[in-house]
Motif scaffolding. Structure first.
Motif, PDB file in Angstrom:
ATOM      1  N   SER A   1       0.720  -1.064   0.048  1.00  0.00           N
ATOM      2  CA  SER A   1       0.117   0.107  -0.055  1.00  0.00           C
ATOM      3  C   SER A   1       0.911   1.412  -0.049  1.00  0.00           C
ATOM      4  O   SER A   1       2.017   1.103   0.201  1.00  0.00           O
ATOM      5  N   PRO A   2       0.249   2.340  -0.268  1.00  0.00           N
ATOM      6  CA  PRO A   2       1.197   3.530  -0.500  1.00  0.00           C
ATOM      7  C   PRO A   2       1.794   3.911   1.201  1.00  0.00           C
ATOM      8  O   PRO A   2       3.228   4.316   0.973  1.00  0.00           O
ATOM      9  N   LEU A   3       1.510   3.544   2.192  1.00  0.00           N
ATOM     10  CA  LEU A   3       2.113   3.649   3.527  1.00  0.00           C
ATOM     11  C   LEU A   3       3.215   2.875   3.601  1.00  0.00           C
ATOM     12  O   LEU A   3       4.173   3.224   4.085  1.00  0.00           O
ATOM     13  N   ARG A   4       2.849   1.285   3.150  1.00  0.00           N
ATOM     14  CA  ARG A   4       3.918   0.207   3.445  1.00  0.00           C
ATOM     15  C   ARG A   4       5.096   0.762   2.381  1.00  0.00           C
ATOM     16  O   ARG A   4       6.302   0.490   2.374  1.00  0.00           O
ATOM     17  N   MET A   5       4.809   1.361   0.953  1.00  0.00           N
ATOM     18  CA  MET A   5       5.853   1.657   0.332  1.00  0.00           C
ATOM     19  C   MET A   5       6.681   2.679   0.939  1.00  0.00           C
ATOM     20  O   MET A   5       8.167   2.747   0.632  1.00  0.00           O
ATOM     21  N   LEU A   6       6.070   3.841   1.449  1.00  0.00           N
ATOM     22  CA  LEU A   6       6.849   4.810   2.085  1.00  0.00           C
ATOM     23  C   LEU A   6       7.794   4.162   3.267  1.00  0.00           C
ATOM     24  O   LEU A   6       9.035   4.517   3.329  1.00  0.00           O
ATOM     25  N   LEU A   7       7.225   3.230   4.233  1.00  0.00           N
ATOM     26  CA  LEU A   7       8.056   2.661   5.129  1.00  0.00           C
ATOM     27  C   LEU A   7       9.078   1.733   4.434  1.00  0.00           C
ATOM     28  O   LEU A   7      10.426   1.908   5.201  1.00  0.00           O
ATOM     29  N   TYR A   8       8.624   0.855   3.625  1.00  0.00           N
ATOM     30  CA  TYR A   8       9.804  -0.232   3.357  1.00  0.00           C
ATOM     31  C   TYR A   8      10.502   0.532   2.199  1.00  0.00           C
ATOM     32  O   TYR A   8      11.782  -0.220   1.958  1.00  0.00           O
ATOM     33  N   ILE A   9      10.190   1.069   1.328  1.00  0.00           N
ATOM     34  CA  ILE A   9      11.061   1.611   0.262  1.00  0.00           C
ATOM     35  C   ILE A   9      11.456   3.019   0.268  1.00  0.00           C
ATOM     36  O   ILE A   9      12.634   3.451   0.304  1.00  0.00           O
ATOM     37  N   SER A  10      10.491   4.168   0.092  1.00  0.00           N
ATOM     38  CA  SER A  10      10.886   5.562  -0.032  1.00  0.00           C
ATOM     39  C   SER A  10      11.935   5.917   1.516  1.00  0.00           C
ATOM     40  O   SER A  10      13.065   6.535   0.745  1.00  0.00           O
ATOM     41  N   PHE A  11      11.420   5.804   2.596  1.00  0.00           N
ATOM     42  CA  PHE A  11      12.137   6.207   3.492  1.00  0.00           C
ATOM     43  C   PHE A  11      13.351   5.641   3.744  1.00  0.00           C
ATOM     44  O   PHE A  11      14.556   6.475   3.730  1.00  0.00           O
ATOM     45  N   PRO A  12      13.487   4.208   3.785  1.00  0.00           N
ATOM     46  CA  PRO A  12      14.819   3.629   3.831  1.00  0.00           C
ATOM     47  C   PRO A  12      15.877   4.234   2.723  1.00  0.00           C
ATOM     48  O   PRO A  12      16.899   4.431   2.847  1.00  0.00           O
ATOM     49  N   LEU A  13      15.080   4.312   1.178  1.00  0.00           N
ATOM     50  CA  LEU A  13      15.980   4.812   0.193  1.00  0.00           C
ATOM     51  C   LEU A  13      16.613   6.377   0.251  1.00  0.00           C
ATOM     52  O   LEU A  13      17.650   6.845  -0.229  1.00  0.00           O
ATOM     53  N   ALA A  14      15.896   6.915   1.088  1.00  0.00           N
ATOM     54  CA  ALA A  14      16.119   8.531   1.514  1.00  0.00           C
ATOM     55  C   ALA A  14      16.746   8.709   2.739  1.00  0.00           C
ATOM     56  O   ALA A  14      17.199   9.778   3.138  1.00  0.00           O
ATOM     57  N   MET A  15      17.221   7.621   3.377  1.00  0.00           N
ATOM     58  CA  MET A  15      17.699   7.587   4.656  1.00  0.00           C
ATOM     59  C   MET A  15      19.124   8.623   4.991  1.00  0.00           C
ATOM     60  O   MET A  15      18.850   9.338   5.798  1.00  0.00           O
ATOM     61  N   PRO A  16      19.910   8.445   3.872  1.00  0.00           N
ATOM     62  CA  PRO A  16      21.120   9.683   4.165  1.00  0.00           C
ATOM     63  C   PRO A  16      20.618  10.963   4.098  1.00  0.00           C
ATOM     64  O   PRO A  16      21.235  11.759   4.706  1.00  0.00           O
ATOM     65  N   GLY A  17      19.633  11.241   3.239  1.00  0.00           N
ATOM     66  CA  GLY A  17      19.092  12.582   3.210  1.00  0.00           C
ATOM     67  C   GLY A  17      18.158  12.910   4.488  1.00  0.00           C
ATOM     68  O   GLY A  17      18.523  14.083   4.980  1.00  0.00           O
ATOM     69  N   ILE A  18      17.446  11.996   5.150  1.00  0.00           N
ATOM     70  CA  ILE A  18      16.793  12.080   6.367  1.00  0.00           C
ATOM     71  C   ILE A  18      17.822  12.621   7.314  1.00  0.00           C
ATOM     72  O   ILE A  18      17.411  13.404   8.192  1.00  0.00           O
ATOM     73  N   VAL A  19      18.766  11.784   7.586  1.00  0.00           N
ATOM     74  CA  VAL A  19      19.957  11.889   8.561  1.00  0.00           C
ATOM     75  C   VAL A  19      20.403  13.203   8.555  1.00  0.00           C
ATOM     76  O   VAL A  19      20.569  13.945   9.419  1.00  0.00           O
ATOM     77  N   THR A  20      20.934  13.423   7.237  1.00  0.00           N
ATOM     78  CA  THR A  20      21.732  14.798   7.148  1.00  0.00           C
ATOM     79  C   THR A  20      20.848  15.982   7.589  1.00  0.00           C
ATOM     80  O   THR A  20      21.242  16.852   8.203  1.00  0.00           O
TER      81      THR A  20
END
Lengths: 371, 229
Positions: free
Chosen positions: B130-149
């Motif tokens: 679902s869109p939420l799971r996509m965010l949690l499992y794909i989008s956020f992990p892929l953006a993690m370096p940017g989120i940390v920065t």
């Protein structure tokens, strides 16, 4: 299995496609690049919304503009195999394979993971990360990932077009095994006739945004009016045959087909194996009488069906369709046509060179009758 | 090593910055996601508003906060009815710091979200997410370096906040006197320079530690994402 009727205005063209396919096995969707094939795949899987129409999978409407049904991609149960592998880079191969099983509540799991991993030869790759894989490995994993999401149908959008010839030869048999062992219907989108001949049972041809032809692969590749569409690959005919016996002394295999028996260089498969073979038009020659002393083993009596008008004026060759039980294409010079006074209906002998069977299209077939 | 006053200032600074960063993190991620992925009328306006604290003089931001959130104003009174005192408290200092750091956080995260290969997200959808799971499992992990920065940048910006804080919640020892305010106060005091210098060293150390942590986390995240060129 799948039936649909869709309209969609794309940037440069109008897509207006209807077809239905009841059989399992592989239905090939052929069209030139830019014919809207990928858009169709996206509409089926829910990534692109059609302007109007319906899509039905196994008696369930997953899209219907009239009834305002538009299931989200995650609820459609369609396994989409993309042109490029699209593996998740932050997960191991194993996690990629299992991704589609995480969110589905299924009473039973018809496919075991170990079985899929084994069939696709992924056992040694499970702990690897996607960035360390070759293109062929990645594509194999994508196939496995799609199948393990337990789809009702697999939609493959040119899954081989980003691979080199060697890799293609590595993946093709795997797609055949998926077709035969997991019994999932496959809609196979491609612009490669070679792949269609090898894999597909049924062929749909898209031209100018709609279905221009629909039939079995054998039928459509023999049709003269479709030559401008299917003729991008080298002219040839596709026939189904069965392995009759091997003559190991002379290194020959005898294949039985509707028109008789065909001798080809030894093929190492079991007797009674169903084979689909392709005979290139330029490997067939004609004579008006039965050649008495000839080096050719494969001489068949037949009838001229049709002579294709050459596309260019003063062209040397004109392709001729003759019936030897099955229709086959022959490439002859226009001079020979005149000398043999070929015209539709005339009786003729066709010699097929034993060596002309196209090895790449020697796909082992299940469930296809040669006779 | 540290005097009680110095320790007090340091802990207060960390507390203010921590809460400012923690509370703005979900809002920042949401804003970054919307700005990265959606087009809507008034997007330029929202984008401008998010970036305003970056271009306005901090004193102006502090003054605007004072006007809108002062204890006698309607918002201030509403907040104090539910037990939140903003005026001249460390909470107010956190609010000022959060607003000043917000654009930096959003910018880094937005860039990271824009860099995600959206084809991967679509693949995840076709695999049943679902869109939420996509965010949690794909989008956020892929953006993690940017989120940390983005988070570390925001935290560092909060630690350094001066102008908006002193204008909005003043310079009250033990309540709103964070590290920069303490340094400023000491430099205004005769013979306070040695003490100011000690605080400066502490500031530098904290900054270096934050940068080091950010580097380590980003490297780990990148390693997990594979070596993407």
């Amino acid at each position: 299995m799948i039936s649909l009727s869709l309209r969609k205005q794309l940037k440069n063209s109008l897509l207006n496609i209807s077809f239905s396919s009841e059989e399992t096995g592989i239905t090939a969707l052929y069209g030139r690049s830019g014919a809207g094939k990928t858009s169709l795949a996206n509409m089926i899987s829910g990534l692109l919304k059609p302007d109007e129409g319906f899509i039905r999978i196994e008696n369930q409407l997953i899209f219907c503009s009239q009834k305002a049904i538009d299931l989200k991609p995650e609820n459609r149960g369609i396994g989409y195999v993309f042109q490029e592998a699209r593996l998740f880079p932050h997960m191991t191969v194993k996690d990629n394979l299992l991704f589609g099983t995480r969110f589905k509540r299924l009473e039973s799991r018809p496919l075991s993971i170990t079985e899929v991993v084994e069939v696709l030869g992924l056992t040694n790759l499970l702990d690897r990360r996607p960035d360390s894989l070759s293109g062929g490995e990645a594509q194999r994993i994508q196939l496995g990932r799609a199948i393990l999401s337990h789809p009702k149908i697999l939609v493959m959008d040119e899954p081989l077009s980003s691979l080199d010839q060697t890799r293609k030869q590595e993946i093709l048999p795997l797609i055949e095994r998926l077709r035969d062992e997991f019994n999932i219907p496959i809609l196979y989108i491609t612009h490669s006739m070679e792949e269609i001949i090898r894999l597909a049972d049924r062929l749909l041809i898209i031209e100018d945004g709609s279905i221009a032809a629909d039939g079995t692969v054998e039928e459509l590749t023999g049709r003269l009016d479709l030559r401008p569409l299917t003729g991008r690959y080298e002219a040839g005919s596709v026939i189904n045959s069965e392995v009759l016996e091997h003559d190991r002394h002379y290194g020959l295999t005898k294949l039985k087909f509707v028109g008789g028996i065909l001798h080809v260089p030894l093929i190492d498969v079991e007797k009674k194996t169903q084979l689909r073979i392709r005979i290139r038009a330029r490997d067939v020659s004609l004579s008006s009488t039965l050649p008495e002393k000839t080096s050719e083993l494969n001489v068949f009596r037949g009838k001229v069906i049709e002579i294709a008008q050459p596309t260019q004026q003063n062209a040397a060759h004109a392709d001729t369709l003759i019936d030897i039980g099955v229709p086959i294409w022959v490439r002859v010079t226009r001079l020979s046509i005149e000398r043999l006074s070929l015209r539709p209906g005339i009786e003729i002998y066709a010699s097929i060179k034993g060596t002309s069977v196209d090895r790449q299209s020697l796909a082992a077939r299940k469930g296809i009758k040669a006779l | 090593m540290l005097s009680p006053e110095e320790l007090n200032v340091l802990l207060l600074s960390l507390k203010v910055s921590f809460w400012a960063t923690a509370c703005s993190l979900p809002i920042g991620m949401g804003a970054a996601w919307i700005l990265a992925r959606y087009d809507f009328p008034g997007k330029i306006l929202v984008d401008g508003l998010v970036h305003l604290p970056l271009v306005l003089p901090p004193v102006v931001v502090g003054y605007l906060l004072l006007v809108t959130l002062n204890p006698n104003g309607s918002i201030g009174r509403m907040l104090s009815q539910v037990g939140i005192e903003i005026g001249f408290t460390w909470i107010g200092a956190s609010v000022a710091a959060a607003i000043m750091a917000f654009p930096l956080m959003v910018r880094a995260m937005r860039l990271a979200f824009e860099m995600i290969d959206q084809r991967l997200e679509l693949a995840a959808r076709t695999l049943g997410a679902s869109p939420l799971r996509m965010l949690l499992y794909i989008s956020f992990p892929l953006a993690m370096p940017g989120i940390v920065t983005g988070t570390i940048l925001a935290f560092a910006r909060c630690l350094g906040e001066f102008g908006a804080t002193i204008t909005f919640v003043s310079n009250i020892p033990g309540e709103t006197r964070t590290l920069p305010l303490a340094v400023y106060t000491l430099t205004q005091t005769p013979e306070g320079e040695a003490a100011a210098f000690r605080l400066v060293i502490i500031s530098v150390l904290i900054a270096l530690i934050a940068l080091a942590i950010s580097e380590v986390i980003t490297r780990q995240a990148k390693a997990r994402l594979g070596d993407q060129k």
